[in-house]
Write a protein that holds these residues in place. Structure first.
Motif, PDB file in Angstrom:
ATOM      1  N   ARG A 192       6.151  -4.279  -6.354  1.00 51.05           N
ATOM      2  CA  ARG A 192       6.214  -4.362  -7.816  1.00 51.05           C
ATOM      3  C   ARG A 192       7.007  -3.187  -8.355  1.00 51.05           C
ATOM      4  NH1 ARG A 192       2.771  -1.107 -10.647  1.00 51.05           N
ATOM      5  NH2 ARG A 192       1.303   0.084  -9.423  1.00 51.05           N
ATOM      6  N   VAL A 193       7.587  -3.377  -9.509  1.00 46.86           N
ATOM      7  CA  VAL A 193       8.290  -2.297 -10.198  1.00 46.86           C
ATOM      8  C   VAL A 193       7.227  -1.439 -10.868  1.00 46.86           C
ATOM      9  CG1 VAL A 193       9.928  -1.714 -12.014  1.00 46.86           C
ATOM     10  CG2 VAL A 193      10.342  -3.704 -10.541  1.00 46.86           C
ATOM     11  N   ALA A 194       7.180  -0.152 -10.490  1.00 44.99           N
ATOM     12  CA  ALA A 194       6.150   0.743 -11.028  1.00 44.99           C
ATOM     13  C   ALA A 194       6.568   1.366 -12.349  1.00 44.99           C
ATOM     14  CB  ALA A 194       5.838   1.838 -10.014  1.00 44.99           C
ATOM     15  N   ALA A 195       7.882   1.641 -12.488  1.00 47.61           N
ATOM     16  CA  ALA A 195       8.382   2.278 -13.705  1.00 47.61           C
ATOM     17  C   ALA A 195       9.899   2.124 -13.763  1.00 47.61           C
ATOM     18  CB  ALA A 195       8.009   3.752 -13.745  1.00 47.61           C
ATOM     19  N   ILE A 196      10.437   2.324 -14.939  1.00 48.09           N
ATOM     20  CA  ILE A 196      11.885   2.299 -15.162  1.00 48.09           C
ATOM     21  C   ILE A 196      12.262   3.620 -15.820  1.00 48.09           C
ATOM     22  CG2 ILE A 196      13.754   1.207 -16.469  1.00 48.09           C
ATOM     23  CD1 ILE A 196      12.093  -1.418 -16.262  1.00 48.09           C
ATOM     24  N   VAL A 197      13.357   4.214 -15.358  1.00 46.62           N
ATOM     25  CA  VAL A 197      13.886   5.420 -15.998  1.00 46.62           C
ATOM     26  C   VAL A 197      15.184   5.026 -16.681  1.00 46.62           C
ATOM     27  CG1 VAL A 197      14.787   7.742 -15.651  1.00 46.62           C
ATOM     28  CG2 VAL A 197      12.838   6.948 -14.293  1.00 46.62           C
ATOM     29  N   GLU A 198      15.212   5.179 -17.992  1.00 45.32           N
ATOM     30  CA  GLU A 198      16.396   4.818 -18.774  1.00 45.32           C
ATOM     31  C   GLU A 198      16.455   5.702 -20.005  1.00 45.32           C
ATOM     32  OE1 GLU A 198      19.485   4.124 -20.118  1.00 45.32           O
ATOM     33  OE2 GLU A 198      19.252   2.653 -18.525  1.00 45.32           O
ATOM     34  N   PRO A 199      17.317   6.730 -19.978  1.00 46.79           N
ATOM     35  CA  PRO A 199      17.387   7.655 -21.113  1.00 46.79           C
ATOM     36  C   PRO A 199      17.742   7.003 -22.444  1.00 46.79           C
ATOM     37  CG  PRO A 199      18.567   8.527 -19.230  1.00 46.79           C
ATOM     38  CD  PRO A 199      18.194   7.109 -18.903  1.00 46.79           C
ATOM     39  N   ALA A 200      18.495   5.915 -22.426  1.00 49.65           N
ATOM     40  CA  ALA A 200      18.965   5.301 -23.666  1.00 49.65           C
ATOM     41  C   ALA A 200      17.949   4.365 -24.308  1.00 49.65           C
ATOM     42  CB  ALA A 200      20.264   4.537 -23.393  1.00 49.65           C
TER      43      ALA A 200
ATOM     44  N   PRO B  41       8.963  -9.766 -15.577  1.00 48.00           N
ATOM     45  CA  PRO B  41       9.181 -11.210 -15.549  1.00 48.00           C
ATOM     46  C   PRO B  41       8.385 -11.888 -14.438  1.00 48.00           C
ATOM     47  CG  PRO B  41      11.085 -10.068 -14.669  1.00 48.00           C
ATOM     48  CD  PRO B  41      10.147  -9.021 -15.182  1.00 48.00           C
ATOM     49  N   ARG B  42       7.944 -11.115 -13.463  1.00 50.06           N
ATOM     50  CA  ARG B  42       7.196 -11.683 -12.331  1.00 50.06           C
ATOM     51  C   ARG B  42       5.761 -12.019 -12.706  1.00 50.06           C
ATOM     52  NH1 ARG B  42       6.698  -8.790  -6.526  1.00 50.06           N
ATOM     53  NH2 ARG B  42       8.717  -9.722  -6.178  1.00 50.06           N
ATOM     54  N   ASP B  43       5.066 -11.063 -13.351  1.00 52.22           N
ATOM     55  CA  ASP B  43       3.637 -11.288 -13.601  1.00 52.22           C
ATOM     56  C   ASP B  43       3.187 -10.987 -15.033  1.00 52.22           C
ATOM     57  OD1 ASP B  43       3.670  -8.519 -13.633  1.00 52.22           O
ATOM     58  OD2 ASP B  43       2.634  -8.308 -11.718  1.00 52.22           O
ATOM     59  N   GLY B  44       4.135 -10.643 -15.908  1.00 51.99           N
ATOM     60  CA  GLY B  44       3.807 -10.429 -17.309  1.00 51.99           C
ATOM     61  C   GLY B  44       3.160  -9.095 -17.644  1.00 51.99           C
ATOM     62  N   ARG B  45       2.991  -8.228 -16.648  1.00 50.64           N
ATOM     63  CA  ARG B  45       2.365  -6.933 -16.914  1.00 50.64           C
ATOM     64  C   ARG B  45       3.386  -5.969 -17.503  1.00 50.64           C
ATOM     65  NH1 ARG B  45       3.910  -3.206 -13.535  1.00 50.64           N
ATOM     66  NH2 ARG B  45       4.994  -3.881 -11.681  1.00 50.64           N
ATOM     67  N   PRO B  46       2.938  -4.975 -18.249  1.00 52.45           N
ATOM     68  CA  PRO B  46       3.879  -3.991 -18.798  1.00 52.45           C
ATOM     69  C   PRO B  46       4.381  -3.050 -17.695  1.00 52.45           C
ATOM     70  CG  PRO B  46       1.632  -3.434 -19.426  1.00 52.45           C
ATOM     71  CD  PRO B  46       1.574  -4.753 -18.708  1.00 52.45           C
ATOM     72  N   ILE B  47       5.658  -2.724 -17.748  1.00 56.09           N
ATOM     73  CA  ILE B  47       6.268  -1.738 -16.856  1.00 56.09           C
ATOM     74  C   ILE B  47       6.662  -0.568 -17.742  1.00 56.09           C
ATOM     75  CG2 ILE B  47       8.162  -1.234 -15.271  1.00 56.09           C
ATOM     76  CD1 ILE B  47       8.361  -4.281 -14.775  1.00 56.09           C
ATOM     77  N   PRO B  48       6.097   0.628 -17.480  1.00 50.89           N
ATOM     78  CA  PRO B  48       6.429   1.765 -18.330  1.00 50.89           C
ATOM     79  C   PRO B  48       7.887   2.186 -18.184  1.00 50.89           C
ATOM     80  CG  PRO B  48       5.019   2.450 -16.516  1.00 50.89           C
ATOM     81  CD  PRO B  48       5.136   0.956 -16.450  1.00 50.89           C
ATOM     82  N   VAL B  49       8.468   2.638 -19.295  1.00 54.04           N
ATOM     83  CA  VAL B  49       9.854   3.121 -19.330  1.00 54.04           C
ATOM     84  C   VAL B  49       9.815   4.608 -19.689  1.00 54.04           C
ATOM     85  CG1 VAL B  49      12.124   2.891 -20.414  1.00 54.04           C
ATOM     86  CG2 VAL B  49      10.697   0.859 -20.048  1.00 54.04           C
ATOM     87  N   PHE B  50      10.530   5.418 -18.896  1.00 58.28           N
ATOM     88  CA  PHE B  50      10.569   6.860 -19.112  1.00 58.28           C
ATOM     89  C   PHE B  50      12.004   7.322 -19.323  1.00 58.28           C
ATOM     90  CE2 PHE B  50       6.849   5.979 -16.535  1.00 58.28           C
ATOM     91  CZ  PHE B  50       5.855   6.647 -17.229  1.00 58.28           C
ATOM     92  N   PRO B  51      12.205   8.372 -20.129  1.00 60.99           N
ATOM     93  CA  PRO B  51      13.561   8.874 -20.355  1.00 60.99           C
ATOM     94  C   PRO B  51      14.088   9.750 -19.210  1.00 60.99           C
ATOM     95  CG  PRO B  51      12.014  10.074 -21.722  1.00 60.99           C
ATOM     96  CD  PRO B  51      11.237   8.992 -21.022  1.00 60.99           C
ATOM     97  N   THR B  52      13.186  10.252 -18.345  1.00 55.85           N
ATOM     98  CA  THR B  52      13.625  11.120 -17.248  1.00 55.85           C
ATOM     99  C   THR B  52      12.894  10.776 -15.957  1.00 55.85           C
ATOM    100  OG1 THR B  52      11.943  12.825 -17.575  1.00 55.85           O
ATOM    101  CG2 THR B  52      14.004  13.055 -18.852  1.00 55.85           C
ATOM    102  N   ILE B  53      13.528  11.128 -14.840  1.00 59.43           N
ATOM    103  CA  ILE B  53      12.892  10.943 -13.538  1.00 59.43           C
ATOM    104  C   ILE B  53      11.631  11.795 -13.455  1.00 59.43           C
ATOM    105  CG2 ILE B  53      13.158  11.350 -11.057  1.00 59.43           C
ATOM    106  CD1 ILE B  53      16.148  10.652 -11.418  1.00 59.43           C
ATOM    107  N   ALA B  54      11.692  13.013 -13.960  1.00 64.57           N
ATOM    108  CA  ALA B  54      10.528  13.912 -13.903  1.00 64.57           C
ATOM    109  C   ALA B  54       9.312  13.299 -14.588  1.00 64.57           C
ATOM    110  CB  ALA B  54      10.876  15.256 -14.530  1.00 64.57           C
TER     111      ALA B  54
END
Length: 76
Positions: A10-18, A27-40
């Protein structure tokens, strides 16, 4: 991607500064995937088993090396 064929992956998190939202819906299971601005910030939330590096090619080395230094396997 091959990991999509693995039901326990599963995708645990997404890092996307923008992106200025706190989560997207899986899209797989409808659960929220957290988005963070930095890898840290993502690493503070949860250390992944694997990171898929999907950044501009000029940033691959820097991003991968920062994750490898944390013991994270990388797919570049």
């Amino acid at each position: 991607l091959a990991w999509e064929q693995c039901p326990e992956a599963r995708v645990a998190a997404i890092v996307e500064p923008a992106v200025r939202q706190s989560a997207v819906v899986s899209p797989r299971d409808g659960r929220p995937i957290p988005v963070f601005p930095t890898i840290a910030e993502a690493m503070a939330f949860q250390r992944p088993d694997l990171a898929a590096i999907v950044t501009p090619s000029g940033t691959h080395h820097e991003v991968a090396m920062s994750l490898i230094a944390e013991g994270v396997h990388c797919l570049v």
